[in-house]
Motif scaffolding. Structure first.
Motif, PDB file in Angstrom:
ATOM      1  N   GLN A 466       3.921  -4.929   7.986  1.00 15.72           N
ATOM      2  CA  GLN A 466       5.220  -5.651   8.653  1.00 15.72           C
ATOM      3  C   GLN A 466       4.367  -6.994   8.723  1.00 15.72           C
ATOM      4  OE1 GLN A 466       7.080  -4.276  12.066  1.00 15.72           O
ATOM      5  NE2 GLN A 466       8.445  -2.985  10.753  1.00 15.72           N
ATOM      6  N   ARG A 467       5.352  -8.274   8.575  1.00 15.85           N
ATOM      7  CA  ARG A 467       5.046  -9.310   8.715  1.00 15.85           C
ATOM      8  C   ARG A 467       5.931 -10.089   9.862  1.00 15.85           C
ATOM      9  NH1 ARG A 467       4.630 -13.477   4.518  1.00 15.85           N
ATOM     10  NH2 ARG A 467       3.693 -14.944   5.986  1.00 15.85           N
ATOM     11  N   ASN A 468       5.463 -10.564  10.956  1.00 18.85           N
ATOM     12  CA  ASN A 468       6.778 -11.166  11.844  1.00 18.85           C
ATOM     13  C   ASN A 468       7.858 -10.109  12.049  1.00 18.85           C
ATOM     14  OD1 ASN A 468       5.530 -13.673  12.349  1.00 18.85           O
ATOM     15  ND2 ASN A 468       6.153 -14.339  10.552  1.00 18.85           N
ATOM     16  N   ARG A 469       7.258  -8.840  12.382  1.00 16.69           N
ATOM     17  CA  ARG A 469       8.287  -7.583  12.943  1.00 16.69           C
ATOM     18  C   ARG A 469       9.317  -7.275  11.614  1.00 16.69           C
ATOM     19  NH1 ARG A 469       8.894 -11.207  18.387  1.00 16.69           N
ATOM     20  NH2 ARG A 469       6.712 -11.289  18.775  1.00 16.69           N
ATOM     21  N   SER A 470       8.868  -7.661  10.532  1.00 14.71           N
ATOM     22  CA  SER A 470       9.914  -7.248   9.465  1.00 14.71           C
ATOM     23  C   SER A 470       9.080  -6.914   8.389  1.00 14.71           C
ATOM     24  CB  SER A 470      10.998  -8.412   8.931  1.00 14.71           C
ATOM     25  OG  SER A 470      10.175  -9.431   8.298  1.00 14.71           O
ATOM     26  N   ALA A 471       9.801  -5.755   7.622  1.00 10.71           N
ATOM     27  CA  ALA A 471       8.906  -5.124   6.646  1.00 10.71           C
ATOM     28  C   ALA A 471       8.711  -6.093   5.452  1.00 10.71           C
ATOM     29  CB  ALA A 471       9.894  -3.970   5.962  1.00 10.71           C
ATOM     30  N   CYS A 472       7.546  -5.563   4.708  1.00 16.01           N
ATOM     31  CA  CYS A 472       6.933  -6.811   3.730  1.00 16.01           C
ATOM     32  C   CYS A 472       6.282  -5.735   2.659  1.00 16.01           C
ATOM     33  CB  CYS A 472       5.917  -7.612   4.477  1.00 16.01           C
ATOM     34  SG  CYS A 472       4.914  -8.528   3.341  1.00 16.01           S
ATOM     35  N   ARG A 473       6.466  -5.922   1.546  1.00 13.63           N
ATOM     36  CA  ARG A 473       5.778  -5.090   0.343  1.00 13.63           C
ATOM     37  C   ARG A 473       4.408  -5.684   0.014  1.00 13.63           C
ATOM     38  NH1 ARG A 473       9.643  -2.113  -2.617  1.00 13.63           N
ATOM     39  NH2 ARG A 473      10.831  -0.863  -1.251  1.00 13.63           N
ATOM     40  N   LEU A 475       1.300  -8.267   0.610  1.00 13.45           N
ATOM     41  CA  LEU A 475       0.521  -9.138   1.636  1.00 13.45           C
ATOM     42  C   LEU A 475      -0.355 -10.170   0.942  1.00 13.45           C
ATOM     43  CD1 LEU A 475       0.436  -9.693   4.473  1.00 13.45           C
ATOM     44  CD2 LEU A 475      -1.614  -8.298   4.641  1.00 13.45           C
ATOM     45  N   ARG A 476      -0.306 -11.364   1.036  1.00 15.70           N
ATOM     46  CA  ARG A 476      -1.054 -12.259   0.094  1.00 15.70           C
ATOM     47  C   ARG A 476      -2.333 -12.914   0.977  1.00 15.70           C
ATOM     48  NH1 ARG A 476       3.542 -12.147  -2.139  1.00 15.70           N
ATOM     49  NH2 ARG A 476       3.647 -11.816  -4.443  1.00 15.70           N
ATOM     50  N   ALA A 477      -3.485 -13.366   0.418  1.00 11.56           N
ATOM     51  CA  ALA A 477      -4.552 -14.092   1.128  1.00 11.56           C
ATOM     52  C   ALA A 477      -3.959 -14.987   2.057  1.00 11.56           C
ATOM     53  CB  ALA A 477      -5.515 -14.670   0.090  1.00 11.56           C
ATOM     54  N   GLY A 478      -4.483 -15.060   3.418  1.00 11.81           N
ATOM     55  CA  GLY A 478      -4.341 -16.119   4.336  1.00 11.81           C
ATOM     56  C   GLY A 478      -2.993 -15.567   5.181  1.00 11.81           C
ATOM     57  N   GLN A 479      -2.352 -14.678   4.894  1.00  7.40           N
ATOM     58  CA  GLN A 479      -1.358 -14.140   5.647  1.00  7.40           C
ATOM     59  C   GLN A 479      -1.732 -13.095   6.699  1.00  7.40           C
ATOM     60  OE1 GLN A 479       1.329 -12.768   2.760  1.00  7.40           O
ATOM     61  NE2 GLN A 479       2.321 -14.668   2.228  1.00  7.40           N
ATOM     62  N   ALA A 480      -0.962 -13.260   7.803  1.00  5.89           N
ATOM     63  CA  ALA A 480      -1.275 -12.203   9.194  1.00  5.89           C
ATOM     64  C   ALA A 480      -0.154 -11.170   9.031  1.00  5.89           C
ATOM     65  CB  ALA A 480      -1.262 -13.054  10.552  1.00  5.89           C
ATOM     66  N   ALA A 481      -0.690  -9.795   9.347  1.00  6.63           N
ATOM     67  CA  ALA A 481       0.252  -8.954   9.137  1.00  6.63           C
ATOM     68  C   ALA A 481      -0.336  -7.488   9.853  1.00  6.63           C
ATOM     69  CB  ALA A 481       0.565  -8.311   7.820  1.00  6.63           C
ATOM     70  N   THR A 482       0.748  -6.471  10.247  1.00 12.82           N
ATOM     71  CA  THR A 482       0.236  -5.347  10.777  1.00 12.82           C
ATOM     72  C   THR A 482       0.280  -4.255   9.691  1.00 12.82           C
ATOM     73  OG1 THR A 482       2.389  -4.929  11.700  1.00 12.82           O
ATOM     74  CG2 THR A 482       0.776  -5.812  13.277  1.00 12.82           C
ATOM     75  N   LEU A 483      -0.484  -3.498   9.448  1.00 17.05           N
ATOM     76  CA  LEU A 483      -0.796  -2.331   8.597  1.00 17.05           C
ATOM     77  C   LEU A 483      -0.479  -0.934   9.082  1.00 17.05           C
ATOM     78  CD1 LEU A 483      -3.490  -3.609   6.344  1.00 17.05           C
ATOM     79  CD2 LEU A 483      -1.409  -4.145   6.304  1.00 17.05           C
ATOM     80  N   ALA A 484       0.182  -0.177   8.937  1.00 18.77           N
ATOM     81  CA  ALA A 484       0.378   1.111   9.249  1.00 18.77           C
ATOM     82  C   ALA A 484      -0.495   2.119   8.483  1.00 18.77           C
ATOM     83  CB  ALA A 484       1.690   1.802   9.187  1.00 18.77           C
ATOM     84  N   LEU A 485      -1.491   2.820   9.187  1.00 17.96           N
ATOM     85  CA  LEU A 485      -2.669   3.723   8.619  1.00 17.96           C
ATOM     86  C   LEU A 485      -2.183   5.264   8.650  1.00 17.96           C
ATOM     87  CD1 LEU A 485      -5.596   1.757   9.691  1.00 17.96           C
ATOM     88  CD2 LEU A 485      -4.292   1.331   7.691  1.00 17.96           C
ATOM     89  N   GLY A 486      -0.929   5.684   9.075  1.00 17.53           N
ATOM     90  CA  GLY A 486      -0.464   6.740   9.482  1.00 17.53           C
ATOM     91  C   GLY A 486      -1.400   7.755  10.368  1.00 17.53           C
TER      92      GLY A 486
END
Length: 609
Positions: A466-473, A475-486
Motif C-alpha cells: 500500500q502507498r498513501n493508504r491505497s493498494a499498489c502492485r 513499488l519502485r526505488a525511492g517510494q515509501a510504502a507499507t508491506l504486508a508480511l502475513g
C-alpha cells in the motif's frame, strides 16, 4: 562539510555574522526572475527568425534568461505557429523527452530564443502557439496550465508577450508524481495546524482545531505537542487544482484523482523528541524540508538546531513564517530579517528569497529546485488563510530533485527496503512501513530480512503493498510504502532492519569507521565515549573505540573515528551519512570503512530471538 555549520548548533543569540561571500536577497520580478542579466543581443540571428521579426530591434538592455540546457525539463520556444506534420511529430517527441527529464513535468517558455533572449510574440502569434502546444500535449496525453504571461517592453508599437506553461503527465508506470516534504520547526510554531489546514481544506479557529486529526496519541491531543512521526497527503490534479479531504472523503479518492502528491512528514518540535525528528529526516529520505517559524517568537528553541540538521543531511530547505495574524507587520518583517541574517551566515551561505506574490512563488519553486543555495521564505496565517494560496502554488510547481537517469539506475539494482515502522493489523498480520532504497518490489516477491542479533537473515514473502493508504502492485526505488508480511513473527523484526533480495550479500558489522566533524561538544570527545548514531534508518547507541591520529576531539575538529554498536550488528554502506548525538554533543560525517561481522564477533554470546 564546512565545520562552520557548527555555529547553527551552538547557543548563539540568533543573529548572523553579516553576509560575507553571499549575494544579497534575490528580488524576483525582472523578466521571469531567473537570473536575468542585460547582455548585448546576438548579431548572428538566424535569417528565418530575422525575417519573422523585422520590426524587432534588440537594444542593449534586452533581458535574457540563462541559455537553454540540453538536459532538464525546461524548453524554450520562440513560436509554434502552424507547424508542418513532420515538425509537429518532432515537437511531440521533444515534449516526451522533456517530460521524462522532469519525471512527468516540463516547463515551456514561449516567445524565448534558445540563447535565452526574451523576444516576445504578438497576441495573434501567442494564441496560435498556445493552440499548437495544446495539440501537442493532447497527442502525448498531458495537461497544460499557463503559469504566467508577461509583456516585454521594447518601445515597439505592437505589444509583445512571453508565456510560461507547465505541462504535466503522470508517467505510464506510476499512479502519480510523488514528493516527500519533512516539516520542521520549534515547538508551538504551528506545524501540525498548517498541515491540518492544507490537507483538510478548513481554516483553523486559532486554538488548534485543524491539527486534531493529525495526532496519533491521546497525550498529543492533551498537550498539543507532536511526539511521533505522522504522514499527511496533499494532492494536485493535472490542472494544478488542490485535491484534499474537503472534496474527497478518503485517501484512496485523493490518490485516484491526483496527478501529483505531496506527502508531508510531520515531525516533532520539542527538544525531548529530537531523536524522533532526526530519525524522520534520516530514514524517510525527504525531497525537501519545510522549516516553520512562528512570526511572534522568531528563531527560538530548536529552530536553529533543525535548520542545522537539515543542512548537515543536505536536505534542501524552505521557510514558512506562520501566525502572521497574531502580530503587526513590523514584527513579521523583524522575523524575516532575523532569518535572513542567519541564512547568510558563513556556515549557511544561503540566499533568502521572500515570496510575496504568485509570480514570486512560481519563480521561487523553479529556482529552489535548480540551485541549492536559494531559500524561499513565505509568510502566512493558518487562521485567516493569508498567503496560503502562494504556498499551494509553490507546492504545485516544485519539481522532483532526482532526474530520470538516477531513478533508472537505482531501479536496475537489487531490491533493498528499509524498515522504519512495524505494525500488527487485525486480519492482515504483520505489516512493515518504510522506503524502497533500490530495485523494484512486487507482490509475492521472496526477500530476506535482518540482521538479527546474531547477524542472520530470515526468509519472508511480500503479501500486499500500500502507498498513501491505497493498494499498489509495484513499488519502485525511492517510494515509501507499507508491506504486508502475513503471519511472519513480529518479534523477529525491529526498526533499522533491511529487507533485501536473497542474491544480495549484505555487509553486516558491529564496528565501522567514519570521518566526522564534531559540531558541538561541552568538553572533549575521546575513546570510550558513548553516542546515539543515526545512519539512514539505523538508530543505535555506539561506543567510540578509537580516535585515529588524536587523543581527543574538541568542537569544530575533524577526525576518523571507529565506532562499535553495543546492542546488535547493523547493515551499513560505505559513504552513508552519519549523524550522532549525546546530550549537547553533536557531530556529522560519513562512513569510510566497515569491519564485516566475519572479521569481528562481539565478546558476549548472543542467542537468537
Amino acid at each position: 562539510m564546512d565545520a562552520r555549520v557548527s555555529e547553527l548548533f551552538g547557543s548563539g543569540n540568533g543573529h548572523g555574522s553579516g553576509s560575507q561571500g553571499v549575494a544579497s536577497n534575490v528580488k524576483p520580478g525582472n523578466a521571469f526572475g531567473m537570473g536575468v542579466t542585460p547582455k548585448k543581443a546576438s548579431a548572428k540571428n538566424k535569417k528565418a527568425k530575422a525575417r519573422s521579426f523585422r520590426n524587432f530591434k534588440p537594444s542593449n538592455n534586452t533581458p535574457y534568461l540563462p541559455p537553454e540546457a540540453e538536459e532538464g525539463n525546461i524548453e524554450y520556444k520562440l513560436k509554434l505557429v502552424n507547424p508542418t506534420q513532420y515538425r509537429f511529430e518532432h515537437l511531440a517527441t521533444q515534449m516526451k523527452w522533456r517530460l521524462q527529464e522532469g519525471r512527468g513535468e516540463a516547463v515551456y517558455q514561449i516567445g524565448v530564443e534558445d540563447n535565452g533572449m526574451l523576444v516576445g510574440l504578438s497576441e495573434e502569434d501567442m494564441r496560435a502557439s498556445l493552440k499548437t502546444l495544446h495539440k501537442l500535449a493532447e497527442k502525448v496525453g498531458a495537461d497544460i496550465t499557463i503559469l504566467r504571461e508577461r509583456e516585454v517592453d521594447y518601445d515597439s508599437d505592437v505589444p509583445r508577450k512571453i508565456a510560461e506553461v507547465l505541462i504535466r503527465k503522470v508517467p505510464d508506470d506510476q499512479q502519480f508524481l510523488d514528493l516527500r516534504v519533512a516539516v520542521l520547526g520549534n515547538v508551538d510554531s504551528g506545524k501540525s495546524t498548517l498541515l491540518g489546514v492544507l490537507t483538510q481544506g478548513e481554516l483553523d479557529n486559532g486554538r488548534g482545531r485543524a491539527r486534531l486529526n493529525l495526532f496519533r496519541h491521546l497525550h498529543e491531543i492533551q498537550t498539543g505537542r507532536t511526539s511521533s512521526i505522522s504522514f499527511e497527503i496533499l494532492g494536485f490534479n493535472s490542472k494544478g487544482e488542490v485535491v484534499n479531504y474537503s472534496e474527497s472523503r478518503t485517501a484512496e479518492e485523493i490518490c485516484e484523482s491526483a496527478s501529483k502528491m505531496i506527502t508531508f512528514i510531520d515531525l516533532a518540535g520539542h527538544h525531548k523528541y529530537l531523536k524522533t525528528t532526526i530519525f524522520g529526516l534520516t530514514s524517510y529520505c525527504p525531497d525537501f524540508a519545510m522549516l516553520v517559524v512562528s512570526a511572534n517568537t522568531g528563531i527560538a528553541g530548536t529552530t536553529r538546531e533543525h535548520l542545522g540538521i537539515a543542512m548537515a543531511l543536505k536536505v534542501p530547505i524552505f521557510i514558512v513564517i506562520s501566525k502572521v495574524d497574531l502580530c503587526t507587520r513590523a514584527t513579521v518583517e523583524r522575523t524575516v530579517r532575523q532569518l535572513e541574517r542567519v541564512l547568510k551566515q558563513p556556515g549557511c551561505n544561503k540566499v533568502p528569497m521572500v515570496v510575496s506574490s504568485t509570480d514570486d512563488a512560481v519563480t521561487a519553486a523553479q529556482q529552489f529546485a535548480q540551485s541549492p543555495n536559494i531559500t524561499p521564505i513565505l509568510t502566512l496565517s493558518s487562521v485567516t488563510g493569508e498567503s496560503l494560496e502562494l504556498l499551494k502554488v509553490f507546492f504545485n510547481i516544485i519539481p522532483p530533485l532526482s532526474n530520470s537517469k538516477e531513478q533508472e539506475e537505482l531501479m536496475q539494482q537489487l531490491t533493498e527496503f528499509q524498515v522504519d515502522e512495524i505494525y500488527t493489523v487485525p486480519e492482515v498480520g504483520t505489516v512493515v512501513g518504510g522506503t524502497l532504497y533500490s530495485g523494484i518490489c512486487r507482490e509475492g516477491d521472496h526477500l530476506v530480512v535482518g540482521p538479527t542479533d546474531l547477524g542472520q537473515f530470515h526468509k519472508l514473502t511480500v503479501g500486499s503493498i500500500q502507498r498513501n493508504r491505497s493498494a499498489c502492485r509495484v513499488l519502485r526505488a525511492g517510494q515509501a510504502a507499507t508491506l504486508a508480511l502475513g503471519n511472519f513473527d513480529r518479534s523477529l523484526l525491529r526498526k533499522g532492519m533491511v529487507m533485501v533480495s536473497p542474491e544480495m550479500d549484505p555487509t553486516i558489522c558491529w564496528m565501522f569507521e567514519a570521518e566526522i566533524v564534531l559540531l558541538f561538544h561541552a568538553k572533549t570527545f575521546h575513546k570510550g565515549f558513548q553516542v546515539t548514531v543515526h545512519i539512514g534508518n539505523v538508530r543505535q547507541t555506539a561506543t567510540v573505540e578509537a580516535v585515529y591520529g588524536k587523543e581527543e576531539l574538541r568542537t569544530g575538529e575533524k577526525a576518523v573515528v571507529c565506532f562499535r554498536f553495543i546492542k546488535h550488528p547493523e547493515y551499513l554502506k560505505v559513504g552513508a551519512k552519519v549523524l550522532f548525538r549525546e546530550g549537547v554533543t553533536k557531530g556529522i560525517g560519513h562512513v569510510t570503512k566497515l569491519q564485516p561481522i566475519a572479521q569481528y564477533q562481539p565478546s558476549q554470546s548472543d542467542e537468537e530471538v
